[in-house]
Design a protein around this motif. Structure first.
Motif, PDB file in Angstrom:
ATOM      1  N   PRO A   1       0.774  -1.296   0.082  1.00 45.37           N
ATOM      2  CA  PRO A   1       0.139   0.037  -0.108  1.00 45.37           C
ATOM      3  C   PRO A   1       0.723   1.447   0.109  1.00 45.37           C
ATOM      4  O   PRO A   1       2.196   1.272   0.361  1.00 45.37           O
ATOM      5  CB  PRO A   1      -0.896  -0.146   1.459  1.00 45.37           C
ATOM      6  CG  PRO A   1      -0.813  -1.691   1.953  1.00 45.37           C
ATOM      7  CD  PRO A   1       0.542  -1.946   1.189  1.00 45.37           C
ATOM      8  N   ASN A   2       0.267   2.294  -0.529  1.00 47.39           N
ATOM      9  CA  ASN A   2       0.955   3.515  -0.209  1.00 47.39           C
ATOM     10  C   ASN A   2       2.024   3.763  -1.204  1.00 47.39           C
ATOM     11  O   ASN A   2       2.955   4.406  -1.040  1.00 47.39           O
ATOM     12  CB  ASN A   2       0.995   4.060   1.049  1.00 47.39           C
ATOM     13  CG  ASN A   2      -0.129   4.141   1.724  1.00 47.39           C
ATOM     14  OD1 ASN A   2      -1.241   4.490   1.425  1.00 47.39           O
ATOM     15  ND2 ASN A   2      -0.178   3.499   2.971  1.00 47.39           N
ATOM     16  N   ARG A   3       1.984   3.013  -2.377  1.00 47.35           N
ATOM     17  CA  ARG A   3       3.262   3.124  -3.524  1.00 47.35           C
ATOM     18  C   ARG A   3       4.390   2.618  -2.812  1.00 47.35           C
ATOM     19  O   ARG A   3       5.669   3.306  -3.275  1.00 47.35           O
ATOM     20  CB  ARG A   3       3.375   4.403  -4.084  1.00 47.35           C
ATOM     21  CG  ARG A   3       2.004   5.056  -4.609  1.00 47.35           C
ATOM     22  CD  ARG A   3       1.919   4.424  -6.025  1.00 47.35           C
ATOM     23  NE  ARG A   3       2.987   4.596  -6.966  1.00 47.35           N
ATOM     24  CZ  ARG A   3       3.348   3.517  -7.802  1.00 47.35           C
ATOM     25  NH1 ARG A   3       2.545   2.680  -7.851  1.00 47.35           N
ATOM     26  NH2 ARG A   3       4.257   3.468  -8.612  1.00 47.35           N
ATOM     27  N   MET A   4       4.544   1.697  -1.729  1.00 46.39           N
ATOM     28  CA  MET A   4       5.627   1.065  -1.444  1.00 46.39           C
ATOM     29  C   MET A   4       5.889  -0.245  -2.112  1.00 46.39           C
ATOM     30  O   MET A   4       4.889  -0.710  -2.584  1.00 46.39           O
ATOM     31  CB  MET A   4       5.481   1.005   0.085  1.00 46.39           C
ATOM     32  CG  MET A   4       5.375   2.216   0.937  1.00 46.39           C
ATOM     33  SD  MET A   4       6.845   3.252   1.026  1.00 46.39           S
ATOM     34  CE  MET A   4       7.844   2.158   2.074  1.00 46.39           C
ATOM     35  N   ALA A   5       7.228  -0.591  -1.958  1.00 50.52           N
ATOM     36  CA  ALA A   5       7.779  -1.863  -2.525  1.00 50.52           C
ATOM     37  C   ALA A   5       8.363  -2.661  -1.286  1.00 50.52           C
ATOM     38  O   ALA A   5       8.981  -2.220  -0.356  1.00 50.52           O
ATOM     39  CB  ALA A   5       8.387  -1.690  -3.623  1.00 50.52           C
ATOM     40  N   GLN A   6       8.170  -4.184  -1.373  1.00 53.93           N
ATOM     41  CA  GLN A   6       9.019  -4.787  -0.307  1.00 53.93           C
ATOM     42  C   GLN A   6       9.802  -5.800  -1.288  1.00 53.93           C
ATOM     43  O   GLN A   6       9.302  -6.317  -2.306  1.00 53.93           O
ATOM     44  CB  GLN A   6       8.001  -5.727   0.172  1.00 53.93           C
ATOM     45  CG  GLN A   6       8.660  -6.401   1.459  1.00 53.93           C
ATOM     46  CD  GLN A   6       7.581  -7.146   2.452  1.00 53.93           C
ATOM     47  OE1 GLN A   6       6.611  -7.408   2.228  1.00 53.93           O
ATOM     48  NE2 GLN A   6       8.385  -7.866   3.318  1.00 53.93           N
ATOM     49  N   LEU A   7      11.116  -5.896  -0.881  1.00 53.71           N
ATOM     50  CA  LEU A   7      12.220  -6.804  -1.564  1.00 53.71           C
ATOM     51  C   LEU A   7      12.007  -8.097  -0.641  1.00 53.71           C
ATOM     52  O   LEU A   7      12.029  -8.154   0.659  1.00 53.71           O
ATOM     53  CB  LEU A   7      13.341  -6.269  -1.297  1.00 53.71           C
ATOM     54  CG  LEU A   7      14.466  -7.073  -1.995  1.00 53.71           C
ATOM     55  CD1 LEU A   7      15.760  -6.207  -2.527  1.00 53.71           C
ATOM     56  CD2 LEU A   7      15.244  -8.041  -1.149  1.00 53.71           C
TER      57      LEU A   7
END
Length: 164
Positions: free
Chosen positions: A80-86
């Protein structure tokens, strides 16, 4: 496109991939970090979460293969909220120390920037010093660390963040 040292790389999933990723994590983390089968189950849960939200317009997988054999894996997962997870960065032992991790991180960051994410994060555990060095090299900063026994052994779990 980076040169992955002669490995085949694909950015799409095929049947069997998720099981192979869980198996690789289970075997490697058992051999190298003495983690029990609960860690493999955790990875399976996380893979189900990833797949249930998978959007090929926002997410990317890096499946590294030598012939028909998976030897590495990495995911950029939208949040959410234009976040990314590696997530799920893993290479078989024989493929480490050859610059492949650097090339994966560069390609991951290129996709991250192309998609205009506002930030990214990842979680890792103690004993992952080469991976931590790689994350820090590419701009991830340690944000917090907690002591955990979640996987049956005492570990430090660390959150790293990348600002856009």
């Amino acid at each position: 496109m980076p040169d992955f040292k002669g490995l085949n790389i694909r950015h799409h999933l095929v049947p069997g991939d998720l099981g192979q990723v869980a198996s690789l994590h289970g075997r490697i983390y058992s051999e190298e970090h003495d983690l029990a089968i609960g860690f493999e189950a955790y990875v399976m849960e996380c893979l189900i979460e990833f797949f249930s939200q998978y959007d090929e317009k926002k997410d990317r997988v890096w499946v590294l293969e030598e012939g028909e054999r998976m030897v590495g894996f990495l995911v950029l997962m939208h949040r959410p909220n234009r976040m990314a997870q590696l997530r799920f960065l893993l290479l078989e032992q024989d493929y480490r120390g050859k610059g492949i991790g650097n090339e994966l991180m560069e390609d991951w960051l290129n996709f991250y920037q192309e998609m205009n994410y506002k930030g990214a994060y990842l979680y890792t555990t103690s004993g992952q010093d080469p991976a931590v060095s790689l994350y820090e090299k590419y701009g991830f900063k340690r944000e917090s660390t907690i002591l955990s026994r979640y996987f049956g052994v005492p570990l430090l779990e660390t959150l790293f963040r990348l600002k856009a």
